[in-house]
Design a protein around this motif. Structure first.
Motif, PDB file in Angstrom:
ATOM      1  N   PRO A  44      -2.892   5.746   1.112  1.00 23.19           N
ATOM      2  CA  PRO A  44      -1.829   6.063   0.295  1.00 23.19           C
ATOM      3  C   PRO A  44      -1.717   7.218  -0.717  1.00 23.19           C
ATOM      4  O   PRO A  44      -2.665   8.975  -0.128  1.00 23.19           O
ATOM      5  CB  PRO A  44      -2.336   4.554  -1.312  1.00 23.19           C
ATOM      6  CG  PRO A  44      -3.194   5.012  -0.408  1.00 23.19           C
ATOM      7  CD  PRO A  44      -3.834   4.828   0.467  1.00 23.19           C
ATOM      8  N   VAL A  96       8.916   0.284  -9.554  1.00 26.34           N
ATOM      9  CA  VAL A  96       8.819   0.524  -8.357  1.00 26.34           C
ATOM     10  C   VAL A  96      10.537   1.012  -8.269  1.00 26.34           C
ATOM     11  O   VAL A  96      10.786   1.181  -8.531  1.00 26.34           O
ATOM     12  CB  VAL A  96       9.297  -0.668  -7.744  1.00 26.34           C
ATOM     13  CG1 VAL A  96       9.570  -0.355  -6.353  1.00 26.34           C
ATOM     14  CG2 VAL A  96       8.693  -1.802  -7.721  1.00 26.34           C
ATOM     15  N   CYS A 104      -3.721   0.786   0.938  1.00 24.62           N
ATOM     16  CA  CYS A 104      -2.491   0.779  -0.139  1.00 24.62           C
ATOM     17  C   CYS A 104      -2.607  -0.144  -0.780  1.00 24.62           C
ATOM     18  O   CYS A 104      -1.706  -0.519  -2.432  1.00 24.62           O
ATOM     19  CB  CYS A 104      -1.497   0.556   0.616  1.00 24.62           C
ATOM     20  SG  CYS A 104      -1.409   2.320   1.285  1.00 24.62           S
ATOM     21  N   MET A 150       3.440  -1.417 -13.363  1.00 25.01           N
ATOM     22  CA  MET A 150       3.937  -0.590 -12.588  1.00 25.01           C
ATOM     23  C   MET A 150       5.560  -0.319 -12.037  1.00 25.01           C
ATOM     24  O   MET A 150       5.980  -1.820 -11.886  1.00 25.01           O
ATOM     25  CB  MET A 150       3.524  -0.232 -11.441  1.00 25.01           C
ATOM     26  CG  MET A 150       3.842   1.081 -11.005  1.00 25.01           C
ATOM     27  SD  MET A 150       2.260   1.615  -9.259  1.00 25.01           S
ATOM     28  CE  MET A 150       1.163   0.640  -9.278  1.00 25.01           C
ATOM     29  N   GLU A 193       5.304   3.339  -8.704  1.00 26.68           N
ATOM     30  CA  GLU A 193       5.600   2.801  -6.858  1.00 26.68           C
ATOM     31  C   GLU A 193       6.438   2.808  -6.051  1.00 26.68           C
ATOM     32  O   GLU A 193       7.797   2.816  -5.833  1.00 26.68           O
ATOM     33  CB  GLU A 193       4.970   1.677  -6.724  1.00 26.68           C
ATOM     34  CG  GLU A 193       4.807   0.972  -5.358  1.00 26.68           C
ATOM     35  CD  GLU A 193       4.593  -0.681  -5.199  1.00 26.68           C
ATOM     36  OE1 GLU A 193       4.392  -1.269  -4.989  1.00 26.68           O
ATOM     37  OE2 GLU A 193       4.359  -0.687  -6.378  1.00 26.68           O
ATOM     38  N   ASP A 212      -2.167  -1.161 -11.082  1.00 28.79           N
ATOM     39  CA  ASP A 212      -1.765  -2.400 -12.324  1.00 28.79           C
ATOM     40  C   ASP A 212      -2.347  -1.828 -13.453  1.00 28.79           C
ATOM     41  O   ASP A 212      -1.729  -1.988 -14.240  1.00 28.79           O
ATOM     42  CB  ASP A 212      -1.606  -3.031 -11.660  1.00 28.79           C
ATOM     43  CG  ASP A 212      -0.208  -3.095 -10.559  1.00 28.79           C
ATOM     44  OD1 ASP A 212       0.605  -2.399 -10.835  1.00 28.79           O
ATOM     45  OD2 ASP A 212      -0.349  -4.286  -9.578  1.00 28.79           O
ATOM     46  N   VAL A 216      -1.331   9.212  -3.593  1.00 26.31           N
ATOM     47  CA  VAL A 216      -0.381   9.682  -4.935  1.00 26.31           C
ATOM     48  C   VAL A 216      -0.377  11.075  -5.788  1.00 26.31           C
ATOM     49  O   VAL A 216      -1.226  12.212  -5.553  1.00 26.31           O
ATOM     50  CB  VAL A 216      -1.701   8.888  -6.398  1.00 26.31           C
ATOM     51  CG1 VAL A 216      -1.317   9.286  -7.687  1.00 26.31           C
ATOM     52  CG2 VAL A 216      -1.911   7.509  -6.275  1.00 26.31           C
ATOM     53  N   ASP A 273       7.837   2.614  -1.483  1.00 27.07           N
ATOM     54  CA  ASP A 273       7.298   2.455  -0.840  1.00 27.07           C
ATOM     55  C   ASP A 273       7.803   3.168   0.258  1.00 27.07           C
ATOM     56  O   ASP A 273       9.236   3.401   0.959  1.00 27.07           O
ATOM     57  CB  ASP A 273       8.094   0.565  -0.062  1.00 27.07           C
ATOM     58  CG  ASP A 273       7.286   0.176   0.655  1.00 27.07           C
ATOM     59  OD1 ASP A 273       7.436   0.616   2.168  1.00 27.07           O
ATOM     60  OD2 ASP A 273       7.052  -1.320   1.212  1.00 27.07           O
ATOM     61  N   LYS A 327      -3.249  -0.829  -4.906  1.00 24.40           N
ATOM     62  CA  LYS A 327      -2.416  -1.368  -6.353  1.00 24.40           C
ATOM     63  C   LYS A 327      -2.187  -2.299  -7.403  1.00 24.40           C
ATOM     64  O   LYS A 327      -2.227  -1.762  -8.308  1.00 24.40           O
ATOM     65  CB  LYS A 327      -0.983  -2.090  -5.296  1.00 24.40           C
ATOM     66  CG  LYS A 327       0.095  -2.722  -6.393  1.00 24.40           C
ATOM     67  CD  LYS A 327       1.343  -3.539  -6.135  1.00 24.40           C
ATOM     68  CE  LYS A 327       2.028  -4.302  -5.945  1.00 24.40           C
ATOM     69  NZ  LYS A 327       2.452  -3.647  -7.884  1.00 24.40           N
ATOM     70  N   ASP A 345       2.567   6.525  -6.834  1.00 23.74           N
ATOM     71  CA  ASP A 345       1.778   5.635  -5.829  1.00 23.74           C
ATOM     72  C   ASP A 345       2.721   5.645  -4.564  1.00 23.74           C
ATOM     73  O   ASP A 345       3.283   4.979  -4.528  1.00 23.74           O
ATOM     74  CB  ASP A 345       1.208   4.578  -6.541  1.00 23.74           C
ATOM     75  CG  ASP A 345       0.962   4.013  -5.168  1.00 23.74           C
ATOM     76  OD1 ASP A 345       0.477   4.867  -3.696  1.00 23.74           O
ATOM     77  OD2 ASP A 345       0.984   2.102  -5.272  1.00 23.74           O
TER      78      ASP A 345
END
Length: 103
Positions: free
Chosen positions: A72, A3, A31, A1, A53, A39, A74, A55, A35, A22
């Protein structure tokens, strides 16, 4: 994934095909459960969809842009456009269904 952050998100979303983004945080218990699910899906469905992803603590601008109020969240993008939003933790089959629906 992959970032991404505020600066890189737009350039990371596929302009053709499906991207799941995400929005979460390191401290968020749901969350942390989501993850590994995403993944695993990235491994299984990597050709069908891109997985990114974000943050929300590190990238509040992206979260604000897409109206993320809870984690989370999505967001599914199809050809670069946001087409669906899922708030909260869901079973793996829901995310698989999103990929199938928008592919």
């Amino acid at each position: 994934m992959l970032v991404a952050n505020d600066e890189s998100l737009q350039g990371s979303i596929r302009q053709q095909g499906v991207t799941l983004v995400d929005f979460g945080a390191k401290w968020c218990p749901p969350c942390k459960v989501l993850k590994p699910i995403l993944d695993e899906l990235a491994e299984e469905k990597g050709e069908a969809a891109m997985f990114i992803e974000i943050d929300c603590d590190d990238s509040p601008g992206a979260a604000s842009t897409y109206g993320v109020m809870s984690m989370p969240t999505v967001i599914v993008f199809r050809d670069g456009e946001a087409v669906e939003k899922i708030v909260g933790l869901r079973p793996k089959a829901v995310y698989e269904g999103l990929i199938a629906k928008h592919s």
